[in-house]
Scaffold this motif. Structure first.
Motif, PDB file in Angstrom:
ATOM      1  N   ASN A  71       0.947  -1.136  -0.099  1.00  0.00           N
ATOM      2  CA  ASN A  71       0.142   0.058  -0.198  1.00  0.00           C
ATOM      3  C   ASN A  71       0.569   1.203  -0.389  1.00  0.00           C
ATOM      4  OD1 ASN A  71      -2.220   2.722   0.592  1.00  0.00           O
ATOM      5  ND2 ASN A  71      -2.859   1.287   2.268  1.00  0.00           N
ATOM      6  N   LEU A  72       0.604   2.007  -0.536  1.00  0.00           N
ATOM      7  CA  LEU A  72       1.796   3.249  -1.148  1.00  0.00           C
ATOM      8  C   LEU A  72       0.887   4.494  -0.734  1.00  0.00           C
ATOM      9  CD1 LEU A  72       3.076   2.497  -4.898  1.00  0.00           C
ATOM     10  CD2 LEU A  72       4.322   1.940  -2.645  1.00  0.00           C
ATOM     11  N   ASN A  73      -0.073   3.931   0.023  1.00  0.00           N
ATOM     12  CA  ASN A  73      -0.915   5.538   0.405  1.00  0.00           C
ATOM     13  C   ASN A  73      -1.479   5.903   1.749  1.00  0.00           C
ATOM     14  OD1 ASN A  73      -1.071   6.561  -2.742  1.00  0.00           O
ATOM     15  ND2 ASN A  73      -2.731   5.133  -2.978  1.00  0.00           N
ATOM     16  N   SER A  74      -0.248   4.486   1.976  1.00  0.00           N
ATOM     17  CA  SER A  74      -0.482   4.614   3.808  1.00  0.00           C
ATOM     18  C   SER A  74       0.836   3.781   4.575  1.00  0.00           C
ATOM     19  CB  SER A  74      -1.536   3.619   4.299  1.00  0.00           C
ATOM     20  OG  SER A  74      -1.955   4.351   5.420  1.00  0.00           O
ATOM     21  N   VAL A  75       1.364   4.296   5.320  1.00  0.00           N
ATOM     22  CA  VAL A  75       2.943   4.429   6.389  1.00  0.00           C
ATOM     23  C   VAL A  75       2.564   4.810   7.742  1.00  0.00           C
ATOM     24  CG1 VAL A  75       3.997   4.764   4.134  1.00  0.00           C
ATOM     25  CG2 VAL A  75       3.513   6.514   5.908  1.00  0.00           C
ATOM     26  N   LYS A  76       3.126   4.005   8.514  1.00  0.00           N
ATOM     27  CA  LYS A  76       3.783   4.484   9.952  1.00  0.00           C
ATOM     28  C   LYS A  76       5.692   4.794  10.169  1.00  0.00           C
ATOM     29  CE  LYS A  76       0.168   0.671  11.912  1.00  0.00           C
ATOM     30  NZ  LYS A  76       0.451  -0.603  12.646  1.00  0.00           N
ATOM     31  N   ILE A  77       5.062   5.503  11.188  1.00  0.00           N
ATOM     32  CA  ILE A  77       6.731   6.222  11.527  1.00  0.00           C
ATOM     33  C   ILE A  77       6.930   4.848  12.189  1.00  0.00           C
ATOM     34  CG2 ILE A  77       7.664   8.052  11.906  1.00  0.00           C
ATOM     35  CD1 ILE A  77       6.290   9.403  11.118  1.00  0.00           C
ATOM     36  N   CYS A  78       8.145   4.324  12.351  1.00  0.00           N
ATOM     37  CA  CYS A  78       9.356   3.708  13.309  1.00  0.00           C
ATOM     38  C   CYS A  78      10.339   4.720  13.559  1.00  0.00           C
ATOM     39  CB  CYS A  78       9.358   2.650  12.323  1.00  0.00           C
ATOM     40  SG  CYS A  78      10.896   2.087  14.214  1.00  0.00           S
ATOM     41  N   PHE A  79       9.754   4.538  15.688  1.00  0.00           N
ATOM     42  CA  PHE A  79      10.737   5.289  15.901  1.00  0.00           C
ATOM     43  C   PHE A  79      12.368   4.102  17.180  1.00  0.00           C
ATOM     44  CE2 PHE A  79       6.911   8.034  16.091  1.00  0.00           C
ATOM     45  CZ  PHE A  79       7.285   9.595  15.021  1.00  0.00           C
ATOM     46  N   GLU A  80      12.669   4.868  16.822  1.00  0.00           N
ATOM     47  CA  GLU A  80      13.983   4.059  17.667  1.00  0.00           C
ATOM     48  C   GLU A  80      15.126   5.161  18.534  1.00  0.00           C
ATOM     49  OE1 GLU A  80      15.484   0.614  14.621  1.00  0.00           O
ATOM     50  OE2 GLU A  80      14.812   1.902  13.646  1.00  0.00           O
ATOM     51  N   ALA A  81      15.112   4.554  19.492  1.00  0.00           N
ATOM     52  CA  ALA A  81      16.179   5.381  19.974  1.00  0.00           C
ATOM     53  C   ALA A  81      17.702   4.121  19.899  1.00  0.00           C
ATOM     54  CB  ALA A  81      16.067   5.140  21.885  1.00  0.00           C
ATOM     55  N   PHE A  82      18.547   5.398  19.949  1.00  0.00           N
ATOM     56  CA  PHE A  82      20.451   4.986  19.668  1.00  0.00           C
ATOM     57  C   PHE A  82      21.351   5.884  20.181  1.00  0.00           C
ATOM     58  CE2 PHE A  82      17.912   3.404  15.421  1.00  0.00           C
ATOM     59  CZ  PHE A  82      18.022   2.194  15.548  1.00  0.00           C
TER      60      PHE A  82
ATOM     61  N   ARG B 225       0.540   6.265  14.924  1.00  0.00           N
ATOM     62  CA  ARG B 225      -0.150   5.475  14.101  1.00  0.00           C
ATOM     63  C   ARG B 225      -0.108   5.450  12.288  1.00  0.00           C
ATOM     64  NH1 ARG B 225      -5.007  10.360  14.526  1.00  0.00           N
ATOM     65  NH2 ARG B 225      -3.751  11.958  13.453  1.00  0.00           N
ATOM     66  N   PRO B 226      -1.219   5.351  11.930  1.00  0.00           N
ATOM     67  CA  PRO B 226      -0.940   5.368  10.630  1.00  0.00           C
ATOM     68  C   PRO B 226      -1.202   6.651   9.557  1.00  0.00           C
ATOM     69  CG  PRO B 226      -2.566   3.193  10.433  1.00  0.00           C
ATOM     70  CD  PRO B 226      -2.432   4.593  12.522  1.00  0.00           C
ATOM     71  N   VAL B 227      -0.387   7.631   8.845  1.00  0.00           N
ATOM     72  CA  VAL B 227      -0.618   8.062   8.083  1.00  0.00           C
ATOM     73  C   VAL B 227      -0.739   8.432   6.131  1.00  0.00           C
ATOM     74  CG1 VAL B 227       0.721  10.526   7.779  1.00  0.00           C
ATOM     75  CG2 VAL B 227       1.630   9.217   9.797  1.00  0.00           C
ATOM     76  N   ALA B 228      -1.780   9.130   6.640  1.00  0.00           N
ATOM     77  CA  ALA B 228      -2.316   8.789   4.780  1.00  0.00           C
ATOM     78  C   ALA B 228      -1.741   9.204   3.996  1.00  0.00           C
ATOM     79  CB  ALA B 228      -4.255   8.274   4.506  1.00  0.00           C
ATOM     80  N   ASN B 229      -2.044   8.952   2.840  1.00  0.00           N
ATOM     81  CA  ASN B 229      -0.870  10.215   1.766  1.00  0.00           C
ATOM     82  C   ASN B 229      -2.626  11.026   1.356  1.00  0.00           C
ATOM     83  OD1 ASN B 229      -0.220  11.155  -0.348  1.00  0.00           O
ATOM     84  ND2 ASN B 229       0.100   9.830  -2.181  1.00  0.00           N
ATOM     85  N   GLN B 230      -2.796  12.243   1.249  1.00  0.00           N
ATOM     86  CA  GLN B 230      -3.372  13.156   1.066  1.00  0.00           C
ATOM     87  C   GLN B 230      -3.780  12.696  -0.137  1.00  0.00           C
ATOM     88  OE1 GLN B 230      -5.683  15.467   3.281  1.00  0.00           O
ATOM     89  NE2 GLN B 230      -6.517  16.013   1.875  1.00  0.00           N
TER      90      GLN B 230
ATOM     91  N   ASP C 249      -8.147   7.363  -2.636  1.00  0.00           N
ATOM     92  CA  ASP C 249      -9.032   6.010  -1.793  1.00  0.00           C
ATOM     93  C   ASP C 249      -8.434   6.481  -0.484  1.00  0.00           C
ATOM     94  OD1 ASP C 249     -10.335   4.636  -3.667  1.00  0.00           O
ATOM     95  OD2 ASP C 249      -8.334   3.382  -4.464  1.00  0.00           O
ATOM     96  N   SER C 250      -7.501   7.599  -0.009  1.00  0.00           N
ATOM     97  CA  SER C 250      -6.940   7.942   1.143  1.00  0.00           C
ATOM     98  C   SER C 250      -7.694   9.316   1.927  1.00  0.00           C
ATOM     99  CB  SER C 250      -6.136   6.759   1.818  1.00  0.00           C
ATOM    100  OG  SER C 250      -4.989   7.773   1.085  1.00  0.00           O
ATOM    101  N   GLY C 251      -7.398   9.866   0.700  1.00  0.00           N
ATOM    102  CA  GLY C 251      -7.833  11.096   1.471  1.00  0.00           C
ATOM    103  C   GLY C 251      -8.666  11.805   2.123  1.00  0.00           C
TER     104      GLY C 251
END
Lengths: 444, 444
Positions: free
Chosen positions: B188-199, B216-221, B225-227
């Motif tokens: 799905n190219l129109n929804s992503v999640k952001i991964c946070f990692e501590a280093f 949480r998911p961030v959709a493509n405005q 289909d996700s706007g």
DNA sequence: CAAGGGGTAACCCCCGCC
DNA sequence: GGCGGGGGTTACCCCTTG
């Protein structure tokens, strides 16, 4: 005559020498020779004024250019005839694309279809009656980015042919590049003309037998600057004579900077009595396909009975307009008030037919407002609320129609588009500006 | 504790060995370790649920992800906090994109912005209060055609790292290709999640100090289909309780196969009392941005006074809905007739305020219908017909409003959106489904 | 220029119909 | 299956405003 043929042969050989990318050099020299002895091409059927150009990537056939008089029932195609030709040698007609300019130049776009070659030239043989019909002409849209290159190569080829000696200042390749870039920007990629030329073939050589002729312009249906203007739907078809009534209009793609909504009135001969433009801003144009506007006031804000006018989209840039939709200006409320209450007891249908007959003497008009005809309620009373024709258009009454002037609900301002009469009503169909076979009911 | 660090070091070295394309392996092993001793990342501010992804060619900055509670006045940004961390070594938080799936995988899209590198990893240092804020995260849309290649390369790299011995059946390169093609289609190219990692960094090596967490998911405005679903304008905001009133609605891009228009009523606590869906076909959706629908009948068609409900767009596929617009069901004409004539002599403004106060106890509700507030006419009476706010929206009355039930013209059903109150009304702004600060007048 | 938008160019695919 | 259309998406390009 012999001298004339020499000229022709020179032209053909010359044009072929430049790597088969032949141009119509407009044939000015030929046009000046006697009309009596010169074979002449004539366009019997012009192409439609619009088709969707297709990209190379849009593979497969998508239907070709029809004739300007083509209809659903009887399709026609661009057709030319060669007159004053008396030899027996088989003649071929070649069609190719030129720019829509006073002095047409070879276009970067190409014709494609059954009889077309890679260069965008379509060749069909002349039939016995000296007529050639092009049944399958598509227009190939050459990408914007390719244009400068194509023009550059053409310029180089021309220069070679002319042995450079013809060119006074020896132009550097760089300046040719720049010139090509400029020309590419200037070239209108959304309008073309078709050039028709008559040839005979002998020993692998072709000889032109007439001067070339150009069709009327054919615009790209997909471009918002040249596509057909069309009102798809409106939320009401009437309003007060004082104007300022808000109307929602759905349309095909328009450019919000280049679109007006024109109200106009004609007399029974089709002469324009009045025109005015609706009020809206660019912000009222919603994504190119919907416009929320306010009606202009009618020329007489104190009318005592309804007046029928038309609305149409208008694009000043090229003077194009859409078909007109009937629109009814209604008297002020207080003027109507007394009348209304009496009228309400009368059958709606009767009063509707009454008003229609007032308008039906418009039926035979022509000229500016185009052909249109009105039909009596009896012909179209079978259409019902929200019924749809085969194209899934609403052909019942168009939307909410109460015009905030009385309480008779929807029935007080209908627009019915009759379906079964929607065909075969003459050759000027394409030019008609009024929606065909429409009928407006006034049920006051 | 020592054992735990070993695990972490292993993970980091491993992930770096695969050419720096590090993945969050979801950290299941870490999550099981004791909560008391393990540093934990927590999301203090989630990102907004929508942003327009940008292609590489859309150069320049176009604004970054804001926080879910961001507002015009007070912008917030995605923010994370590291808890239970007791060392003094400087910690960095890295953000990167993952797929919106139960088990998120590294996404082909990339984060871009101030602190981001070419691989789409954004790294910011933890501040003294153990908080990191990401002020400039854009999402780079990687073209569809590039996706299979990227996945293919990743698969190959993984295989190399695992020394192929881990893979039981030795897959041919061809089957890897095919698998990549399939995966590319599924992604799905129109929804992503952001991964946070501590280093923490030491001697050019990085060591994870917590398990990764996902936003949480961030959709493509920009995707239809996700706007965001949005009602831009309607031609009326009222209709008869019997339903079947035709309404023109302008909206942002919708998919005609995946859109419904929902009418619903809530009590003063925001609980749903009734819902129903408007009537229209795919053919009534005009180029994705306009819908002509017919209102559903109200649950009681014999109401004696107006009832206020809401309209909203609804997308079943992902359960999204637009903000609700107030809509008024009115009694049948004959029911109203007597009342109407008496009422007409009363000041319009007075009767308007009356009805508003009926609704204003809705102001404090929450839950499903979100936060919304009503304001009295006194607050917004300065808005005039067709006035526009700074965004060029119509903030005066919305369109034609007579609902074919009486003759009081426009004034009988207004919707006014007050401008100066349109800010700062709480943290759940983004979830609000009702148009904020809107007010409906009933002038019967 | 940042921060948002809207529109276009080029492409891809869908239908209904023979 | 491919024609004769048509609508929608992808990728890109540009414009407003502060």
């Amino acid at each position: 005559m012999f001298k004339w043929i020499l000229v022709v042969v020179y032209r053909v050989v010359y044009s072929h020498s430049i790597r088969n990318i032949s141009r119509c050099p407009c044939g000015q020299n030929l046009r000046n020779s006697s009309r009596f002895s010169t074979p002449q091409l004539k366009i019997l059927e012009q192409p439609t004024n619009r088709i969707r150009y297709r990209y190379r990537s849009e593979k497969g056939s998508h239907g070709g250019l029809t004739g300007e008089n083509s209809s659903q029932n009887k399709k026609t195609y661009p057709t030319v005839k060669l007159e004053n030709y008396h030899s027996t040698a088989q003649v071929y007609i070649r069609a190719s694309l030129y720019t829509n300019e006073e002095r047409p130049k070879s276009h970067v776009h190409k014709l494609m279809g059954r009889h077309c070659n890679e260069e965008g030239h379509c060749t069909v043989p002349l039939s016995d009656n000296m007529i050639a019909t092009f049944q399958n002409l598509g227009i190939l849209f050459v990408g914007k980015k390719e244009v400068p290159d194509i023009l550059y190569r053409r310029k180089l080829e021309e220069t070679q042919v002319l042995h450079t000696s013809f060119i006074s200042a020896n132009p550097s390749l760089l300046s040719v590049r720049e010139e090509s870039e400029r020309d590419a920007k200037d070239m209108n990629l959304n309008s073309v003309k078709i050039c028709f030329e008559a040839f005979v073939y002998e020993n692998d050589m072709s000889y032109a037998v007439s001067s070339p002729i150009f069709s009327r312009p054919v615009a790209n249906q997909k471009s918002p600057d040249s596509g057909e203007l069309k009102i798809v739907r409106m939320d009401k078809y009437c309003g007060p004579a004082t104007g300022d009534e808000e109307v929602f209009l759905l349309c095909e793609k328009v450019n919000k900077k280049e679109i007006k909504i024109r109200f106009f009135e004609t007399d029974s001969d089709g002469h324009q009595l009045w025109e005015s433009f609706a009020n809206f801003t660019e912000a009222d144009v919603h994504h190119q396909v919907a416009i929320v506007f306010r009606t202009p006031p009618y020329r007489d804000q104190n009318i005592k009975s309804s007046v029928q006018v038309y609305v149409q989209l208008f694009r000043p840039r090229d003077g194009e307009y859409s078909e007109g939709r009937p629109f009814t200006y209604k008297p002020k409320e207080h003027d109507l008030d007394g009348v209304e209450k009496k009228r309400r007891k009368i059958s709606h249908y009767n009063s509707g037919v009454e008003d229609i007959s007032n308008n039906s003497n418009n039926g035979g008009n022509s000229g500016f407002v185009g052909n249109h005809s009105f039909t009596s309620l009896a012909d179209s009373s079978h259409t019902t609320q929200s019924s749809r024709d085969s194209n899934n258009n609403n052909i019942g009454y168009y939307g909410h129609s109460s015009c905030s002037h009385d309480s008779t609900k929807r029935e007080n301002c209908l627009q019915i588009k009759s379906n079964h009469l929607n065909r075969n009503y003459g050759p000027n169909r394409r030019k008609a500006n009024l929606i065909e076979n429409s009928i407006t009911l006034f049920v006051n």
